[in-house]
Scaffold this active site. Structure first.
Site, PDB file in Angstrom:
ATOM      1  N   PHE B 241       0.821  -1.222   0.000  1.00 34.47           N
ATOM      2  CA  PHE B 241       0.000   0.000   0.000  1.00 34.47           C
ATOM      3  C   PHE B 241       0.850   1.265   0.000  1.00 34.47           C
ATOM      4  O   PHE B 241       0.383   2.319   0.399  1.00 34.47           O
ATOM      5  CB  PHE B 241      -0.954   0.010   1.191  1.00 34.47           C
ATOM      6  CG  PHE B 241      -1.756  -1.253   1.325  1.00 34.47           C
ATOM      7  CD1 PHE B 241      -2.498  -1.721   0.258  1.00 34.47           C
ATOM      8  CD2 PHE B 241      -1.746  -1.967   2.504  1.00 34.47           C
ATOM      9  CE1 PHE B 241      -3.237  -2.889   0.359  1.00 34.47           C
ATOM     10  CE2 PHE B 241      -2.481  -3.147   2.616  1.00 34.47           C
ATOM     11  CZ  PHE B 241      -3.224  -3.607   1.544  1.00 34.47           C
ATOM     12  N   ILE B 467       2.653  -7.478  -5.095  1.00 33.79           N
ATOM     13  CA  ILE B 467       2.281  -7.089  -3.732  1.00 33.79           C
ATOM     14  C   ILE B 467       0.866  -7.571  -3.403  1.00 33.79           C
ATOM     15  O   ILE B 467       0.168  -6.989  -2.589  1.00 33.79           O
ATOM     16  CB  ILE B 467       2.432  -5.564  -3.528  1.00 33.79           C
ATOM     17  CG1 ILE B 467       1.597  -4.781  -4.550  1.00 33.79           C
ATOM     18  CG2 ILE B 467       3.888  -5.169  -3.672  1.00 33.79           C
ATOM     19  CD1 ILE B 467       1.605  -3.272  -4.284  1.00 33.79           C
ATOM     20  N   GLY B 468       0.509  -8.663  -4.079  1.00 34.63           N
ATOM     21  CA  GLY B 468      -0.830  -9.213  -3.872  1.00 34.63           C
ATOM     22  C   GLY B 468      -1.774  -8.763  -4.960  1.00 34.63           C
ATOM     23  O   GLY B 468      -2.940  -9.144  -4.997  1.00 34.63           O
ATOM     24  N   ARG B 627      -8.420  -1.687 -20.742  1.00 32.29           N
ATOM     25  CA  ARG B 627      -8.767  -3.102 -20.814  1.00 32.29           C
ATOM     26  C   ARG B 627      -8.582  -3.761 -19.443  1.00 32.29           C
ATOM     27  O   ARG B 627      -7.599  -3.528 -18.771  1.00 32.29           O
ATOM     28  CB  ARG B 627      -7.859  -3.781 -21.836  1.00 32.29           C
ATOM     29  CG  ARG B 627      -8.132  -5.259 -21.968  1.00 32.29           C
ATOM     30  CD  ARG B 627      -7.053  -5.931 -22.822  1.00 32.29           C
ATOM     31  NE  ARG B 627      -6.697  -7.204 -22.217  1.00 32.29           N
ATOM     32  CZ  ARG B 627      -5.597  -7.867 -22.517  1.00 32.29           C
ATOM     33  NH1 ARG B 627      -4.739  -7.381 -23.381  1.00 32.29           N
ATOM     34  NH2 ARG B 627      -5.353  -9.002 -21.921  1.00 32.29           N
ATOM     35  N   ASN B 630      -7.021  -8.840 -16.295  1.00 26.67           N
ATOM     36  CA  ASN B 630      -7.410 -10.117 -15.674  1.00 26.67           C
ATOM     37  C   ASN B 630      -8.596  -9.863 -14.758  1.00 26.67           C
ATOM     38  O   ASN B 630      -8.534  -9.036 -13.846  1.00 26.67           O
ATOM     39  CB  ASN B 630      -6.239 -10.706 -14.877  1.00 26.67           C
ATOM     40  CG  ASN B 630      -6.590 -12.058 -14.290  1.00 26.67           C
ATOM     41  OD1 ASN B 630      -7.317 -12.141 -13.311  1.00 26.67           O
ATOM     42  ND2 ASN B 630      -6.106 -13.111 -14.904  1.00 26.67           N
ATOM     43  N   THR B 633      -8.053 -10.845 -10.691  1.00 27.05           N
ATOM     44  CA  THR B 633      -7.206  -9.952  -9.899  1.00 27.05           C
ATOM     45  C   THR B 633      -7.672  -8.501 -10.039  1.00 27.05           C
ATOM     46  O   THR B 633      -7.601  -7.733  -9.088  1.00 27.05           O
ATOM     47  CB  THR B 633      -5.736 -10.071 -10.332  1.00 27.05           C
ATOM     48  OG1 THR B 633      -5.647  -9.800 -11.719  1.00 27.05           O
ATOM     49  CG2 THR B 633      -5.195 -11.456 -10.075  1.00 27.05           C
ATOM     50  N   GLN B 637      -8.918  -6.047  -7.021  1.00 26.89           N
ATOM     51  CA  GLN B 637      -8.274  -4.774  -6.684  1.00 26.89           C
ATOM     52  C   GLN B 637      -9.308  -3.664  -6.504  1.00 26.89           C
ATOM     53  O   GLN B 637      -9.226  -2.858  -5.595  1.00 26.89           O
ATOM     54  CB  GLN B 637      -7.286  -4.363  -7.782  1.00 26.89           C
ATOM     55  CG  GLN B 637      -5.961  -5.073  -7.697  1.00 26.89           C
ATOM     56  CD  GLN B 637      -5.261  -4.788  -6.383  1.00 26.89           C
ATOM     57  OE1 GLN B 637      -4.998  -3.651  -6.035  1.00 26.89           O
ATOM     58  NE2 GLN B 637      -5.001  -5.822  -5.628  1.00 26.89           N
ATOM     59  N   GLU B 704      -5.269   1.523  -7.411  1.00 27.49           N
ATOM     60  CA  GLU B 704      -5.568   2.608  -6.486  1.00 27.49           C
ATOM     61  C   GLU B 704      -6.900   3.320  -6.726  1.00 27.49           C
ATOM     62  O   GLU B 704      -7.496   3.851  -5.796  1.00 27.49           O
ATOM     63  CB  GLU B 704      -4.395   3.616  -6.503  1.00 27.49           C
ATOM     64  CG  GLU B 704      -3.163   2.942  -5.933  1.00 27.49           C
ATOM     65  CD  GLU B 704      -1.850   3.649  -6.201  1.00 27.49           C
ATOM     66  OE1 GLU B 704      -1.450   4.433  -5.351  1.00 27.49           O
ATOM     67  OE2 GLU B 704      -1.244   3.393  -7.247  1.00 27.49           O
TER      68      GLU B 704
END
Ligand SMILES: Cc1cc2nc3c(=O)[nH]c(=O)nc-3n(C[C@H](O)[C@H](O)[C@H](O)COP(=O)(O)OP(=O)(O)OC[C@H]3O[C@@H](n4cnc5c(N)ncnc54)[C@H](O)[C@@H]3O)c2cc1C
Ligand code: SF4
Lengths: 331, 746
Positions: B241, B467-468, B627, B630, B633, B637, B704
């Site tokens: 983060f 970072i995940g 686009r 994925n 993921t 996010q 973010e």
């Protein structure tokens, strides 16, 4: 964390014997409070006396009225008799902490849990009379949003953080303890103390005493139909109470026959005033009655830089809690 | 080769599961603190307990004699480093036991190295420091008048566009208000952790980091080593983060300790140590002034931010940044100023700027809309920016209008009754609010390596971090897409400075930077294979033109004939084949198009009037993020960002004690983030329109933007529910209870 010795006792006598022999020893229940405080260097017991296997203290009996000190918070909250006869206690327990913590926390440990005052829990703050008598109270000038508005002293404005204790106070429980000289019973109202000039002492339990049971008066089950535990907090779950209210009513038609009322998050102990309860007796169960009781209960409340809101929040919450209690079980 | 093919790719089949899911679920993902080189010792950081002053003396004797202790380091005996202070890029103001000065409460001032963690911690409690204390400055609000311009060069300049003061005279309605946001602490689940060891003059460090190359530079500079002597490894990160984008004190300290004791040293921070010495989001006070003409169109906008800063290093939380580009207006002025405080250094925290700026700006727009008696969405549409009004540049792509429309429809916004307090459910007041989300699209140069093995496996590597967020997944997926091989054949590697360099995993740029690098490497592989086979008598492509060959479904195929050959066969004959690829931002972007992502967020809340408790009932958001590379993921996010936004709106605050300068609620029981019960149904949709002006794959970052807009939408919903404007975040029950209703006229 300081180095410490660990010993395990299997019965109450041995527990009392062990603690009486060592003034720096502490009982270990679920450890959810004590171990945290040891890790943070707040508590430094030389020996932990693990009582979790002591015989006979892990049962709930007598229709939920007799609770062993080792009964886990989850088991107590979900016990069929407790849910039926003392739903207020069940609700209070379930509003506290998280399932994982409740699975570990014991009744005795919950009674004894220490304040969450930030300045108490972080030893890097030099001033905390509770942690270091005579050092001052950093909360007075600090971030005192979670602190007390009633019964506090210039020496300490900490609150008792427990939810269970608030329900126990409203239901007028008794704490059964055992010491080297035998057993005694402490009314819940006398179990937790106000800080006064000795905020380092939380309760009237003596060092050499073991809590064995918590007993509820059977008459308290009469609040079962109309009780509610209201917890106001910063998020929907897993947060200590800003204020909380344990409210119970015994109704006769529309009239209040008896009332039970205690508050959490406002004082160094669960805050109950018999006058507030008595004022409701014989009255109609309505907002006006509840509000009048709240005024009595909150009389003399004093806020600090960050917690004055608690006064209004507390009053509102008393009214809301009783309204929900009145609606009854299905609420 | 630098490349940036601008041919749009067809829509890919994104990998259905995370590439690293299995490792994580099996507990086989090794995080920094889990590396145990033989004979590892444990270090524990001792921190100052005063905010400002000088260490006069230290007594370490009890600690030195305590069980298991190998060494106690303080400013009085720590090795002197070649350079006392290190400059960016990666490193910030750090405390490496070089001086007795204390700059903030919680500053690292000592290190105990012992055989076990428990022994190191206990011995730390035996070390006593004597200080000469000085009077600190810890009260932000009382020093607002002394705010000054930032000193550091990376700060956004004071922006002033257009005719300034003159414009305000044309405004028919002017609205002005002040908002504030608190200190916030990152609190990734995995705390900072470093394991360091030396072999001669070569240093190896396992570190939980968002930037392996940054750590490498910092360590090389700190210990005056040639760059190639430092090896940083970080296969997994349990959240960053932003607080792991810089190398804080503990990283060089672990290396220093390892050098001193001649053994590997592990230094892991505990939760309390995460509050202070490793960055936080600064506190802000934001003054916003909006002027509109008779049609509700902006004639002037002013957004002035004052924030806290550490006296020792400026860090700007650029809260007014989005105001320069979000709405069409000819006269926009923004500024950032700071108040010096004796506290640790602030840093990038997820969506630095926009996260704290959009709640203020979007609240202000809502207030203005009410003042104008206009639908808040209509106000935003009337002021839709077709070009970047600050930079006066075209956007690479912008489909915000569609996002507004889609989210509004899914939410049911057209049924809004704007009257505050008009919706109820039992004891609860219900409110609706909306806001715009936005975050810049960033991209940096990155490299990747591909190795085709004789057994048909393909190693893809880049010195980036996951970072995940899904970098492993994106890398593997790009290889699958480009080469048409099954994912089981792909071996993705990252988080290692021996791999080609990639940028910091910050600013939502990893996918947009690393994806194109992997794509470039795949193109290189094709070229290399083609070159090999045309001269290879054993290949069906022998004698073909290299330009006629391409890779399809794991085969090298000819576009001119039916000749085809599995790529693995080629590696079998020629041995392991290695190629590298690099990619850097498009010329379009470099030449100065403006690249941003967009979104529309709608929220419904319920408010208990009696207690002031707010619960978010639902959030509906639609994003234009180019686009969606994925789905798994990416959606994760965005949803995670929205949850963060809920925390921003209602929960998160690091409460600084004004006397001692410590964060008082420095643990996760008291520093509140949303728990399950605080998180409602979240409806996230993505327009999924590729932005090929930005990257060849068409994706912009999404790490973010999810946070932005959410707190504004919730604050606006709270107003709609209650008639109360809470302008100081977080919106806690006390504020809702004690804030008076806005008078009807406002
Ligand atoms: C993150 C977090 C959140 C929490 N949230 C809440 C909340 O919302 N509401 C709430 O009410 N609580 C909350 N708690 C506190 C939790 O309820 C207490 O930690 C728990 O009840 C303590 O019980 P224990 O058995 O673990 O006690 P221990 O930690 O084992 O002991 C606590 C103290 O009690 C003493 N003791 C234990 N048993 C006996 C006995 N039989 N006789 C005499 N002394 C004894 C011990 O010596 C020790 O001093 C929270 C705790 C945490 C860590
Ligand atoms: S309120 Fe009590 S516990 Fe808190 S700092 Fe003051 S003395 Fe210590």
């Amino acid at each position: 964390m300081n180095p410490f010795a660990y010993e395990r006792v299997m019965d109450d006598k041995a527990a009392v014997h062990a603690i009486a022999a060592n003034k720096d020893a502490k009982f270990l229940g679920g450890g959810t409070n004590l171990i945290d405080l040891m890790k943070d260097n707040v508590e430094h017991p030389s020996t932990l006396i693990d009582i979790t296997r002591v015989q006979g203290l892990a049962e709930v009996s007598n229709g939920g009225a007799m609770i062993g000190a080792l009964v886990r918070n989850s088991d107590l909250a979900n016990h069929a008799d407790v849910r039926k006869n003392y739903p207020l206690l069940s609700m209070a327990l379930l509003s506290g902490a998280s399932p994982q913590l409740r699975n570990l926390a014991t009744t005795g440990g919950n009674l004894m849990q220490r304040t969450r005052c930030y300045y108490f829990m972080d030893t890097a703050f030099p001033a905390c009379n509770k942690r270091k008598p005579g050092s001052g109270c950093a909360a007075l000038t600090g971030f005192n949003r979670i602190h007390a508005i009633l019964g506090q002293s210039e020496e300490c404005i900490a609150t008792n953080p427990s939810d269970m204790n608030v329900a126990l106070a409203a239901l007028q429980a008794e704490v059964h303890v055992e010491g080297p000289k035998g057993k005694r019973t402490i009314p819940i109202a006398e179990f937790h103390r106000l800080p006064g000039k000795t905020p380092q002492i939380d309760t009237t339990l003596k060092h050499e005493e073991l809590i064995t049971h918590v007993a509820l008066p059977s008459s308290a089950s009469e609040f079962a139909t109309h009780s509610y535990y209201l917890k106001v907090r910063d998020r929907q779950s897993y947060a200590f109470a800003l204020v909380s209210v344990a409210a119970g009513l015994m109704m006769e038609g529309d009239t209040i026959k008896r009332a039970a009322l205690a508050m959490g998050g406002v004082a160094h102990k669960p805050w109950r005033k018999k006058e507030a309860e008595d004022a409701m007796v014989g009255k109609q169960a309505n907002a006006q009655t509840f509000s009048a009781a709240a005024e009595i209960l909150l009389h003399g409340a004093k806020g600090y830089e960050h917690n004055s809101f608690k006064i209004e929040m507390a009053k509102n919450s008393v009214v809301r809690a009783f309204s929900l209690a009145l609606v009854g079980r299905t609420a | 080769m630098m490349q940036d093919a601008s041919t749009p790719t067809q829509h890919p089949q994104s990998l259905p599961t995370r590439y690293d899911a299995r490792q994580k679920v099996m507990g086989k993902a090794t995080y920094a603190a889990e590396f145990n080189p033989p004979e590892t010792l444990y270090a524990w950081m001792i921190q100052s307990t005063i905010p400002k002053g000088t260490i006069l003396s230290v007594d370490t004797s009890a600690a030195e004699h305590a069980s298991g202790v190998v060494k106690v380091l303080t400013c009085f005996n720590a090795p002197k480093l070649p350079k006392p202070k290190i400059q960016p890029p990666a490193t910030r103001f750090v405390s490496l036991l070089q001086t007795p000065e204390v700059h903030y409460n919680g500053e690292p001032i000592g290190l105990v190295i012992a055989k076990t963690l428990a022994e190191a911690q206990y011995a730390s409690s035996l070390v006593t420091f004597k200080y000469q204390a000085e009077k600190p400055q810890l009260d932000f609000e009382h020093h607002l008048a002394e705010a000054r311009m930032p000193k550091r060069a990376n700060t956004p300049p004071k922006e002033d566009h257009g005719e300034k003061e003159e414009a305000w005279k044309r405004a028919v309605t002017v609205f002005e208000q002040t908002y504030s946001t608190p200190f916030q602490t990152h609190n990734p689940l995995e705390p900072h952790a470093t394991v360091a060891f030396w072999v001669g003059e070569k240093l190896t460090v396992y570190n939980s980091t968002q930037y392996v190359s940054g750590d490498k530079q910092t360590l090389a500079k700190t210990f005056a080593l040639p760059l190639e002597n430092v090896h940083v490894i970080c296969p997994y990160v349990g959240g960053g983060f932003g607080c792991k984008g810089s190398s804080w004190s503990h990283v060089p300290l672990a290396a220093m300790a390892a050098k001193v004791v001649g053994k590997p040293v592990k230094l892991v921070l505990d939760r309390q140590q995460m509050f202070g010495p490793v960055g936080y989001r600064p506190r802000t006070v934001q003054k916003i002034k909006l002027g509109v003409d008779g049609d509700g169109k902006f004639v002037a906008i002013k957004h002035d931010v004052i924030m806290s800063t550490a006296r020792v290093e400026d860090f700007v939380e650029p809260s007014a940044k989005q105001t320069d580009m979000l709405y069409a207006c000819k006269n926009i002025s923004t500024s950032h100023k700071m108040v010096d405080m004796d506290i640790g250094v602030g840093t990038f925290q997820r969506a630095p700027g926009e996260a704290s700026g959009t709640p203020a700006l979007e609240s202000a727009l809502d207030e203005l809309a009410y003042k104008l008696k206009m639908d808040p969405l209509e106000l935003r549409l009337r002021n839709y920016a077709e070009i970047d009004p600050g930079k006066q540049k075209r956007f690479t792509a912008k489909h915000l209008r569609e996002a507004y429309q889609q989210a509004a429809e899914r939410f049911g916004w057209s049924k809004l009754n704007p009257e505050p307090g008009s919706m109820r459910d039992g004891n609860k007041l219900i409110g609706w609010g909306m806001a715009t989300a936005t975050y810049p699209a960033n991209r940096s140069a990155a490299g990747a390596v591909l190795r085709l093995m004789p057994d048909g496996k393909i190693m893809v590597g880049s010195g980036t971090q996951d970072i995940g967020t899904g970098t492993y997944t994106v890398m593997a997926q790009t290889v699958v897409e480009e080469l048409g091989v099954d994912v089981s054949r792909v071996d993705a590697k990252l988080g290692d400075t021996d791999l080609p360099k990639a940028p910091v995993s910050g600013g939502s740029q990893s996918t947009a930077s690393v994806g194109p690098a992997v794509k470039a490497a795949c193109a290189q592989l094709k070229l290399k294979l083609a070159t090999l086979v045309v001269d290879d008598a054993a290949s069906p492509h022998h004698g073909a033109q290299t330009g006629d060959l391409e890779i399809k479904d794991g085969f090298l195929v000819s576009t001119k004939s039916s000749a085809h050959e599995p790529i693995a066969e080629i590696a079998k004959r020629h041995g392991e084949i290695e190629v590298k690829g690099e990619a850097e931002p498009n010329e379009d972007v470099k030449k100065g198009m403006s690249a941003h992502s967009w979104g529309a967020v709608f929220a419904e809340v319920e408010v208990d009037e009696s207690s002031g408790m707010v619960k978010v009932r639902r959030v509906v958001a639609t994003y234009d993020i180019g686009r969606l590379i994925n789905k798994t993921t990416g959606t994760n996010q965005l949803q995670g960002g929205i949850v963060w936004g809920i925390g921003f709106a209602l929960h998160e605050e690091s409460a600084l004690d004004k006397v001692y300068g410590r964060i008082s609620n420095e643990n996760l029981a008291e520093y509140h983030v949303p728990v399950n019960r605080d998180v409602p149904e979240i409806d996230v949709t993505v327009l999924d329109i590729p932005d090929t002006k930005f990257t060849p794959q068409g994706g912009r970052g999404i790490g973010e933007i999810g946070i932005t807009g959410v707190a504004g939408a919730i604050a606006n919903a709270v107003f709609h529910a209650t008639g109360k404007r809470i302008r100081h975040f977080p919106i806690t029950p006390d504020k809702v209870l004690m804030t008076p209703k806005e008078s009807a006229e406002a």
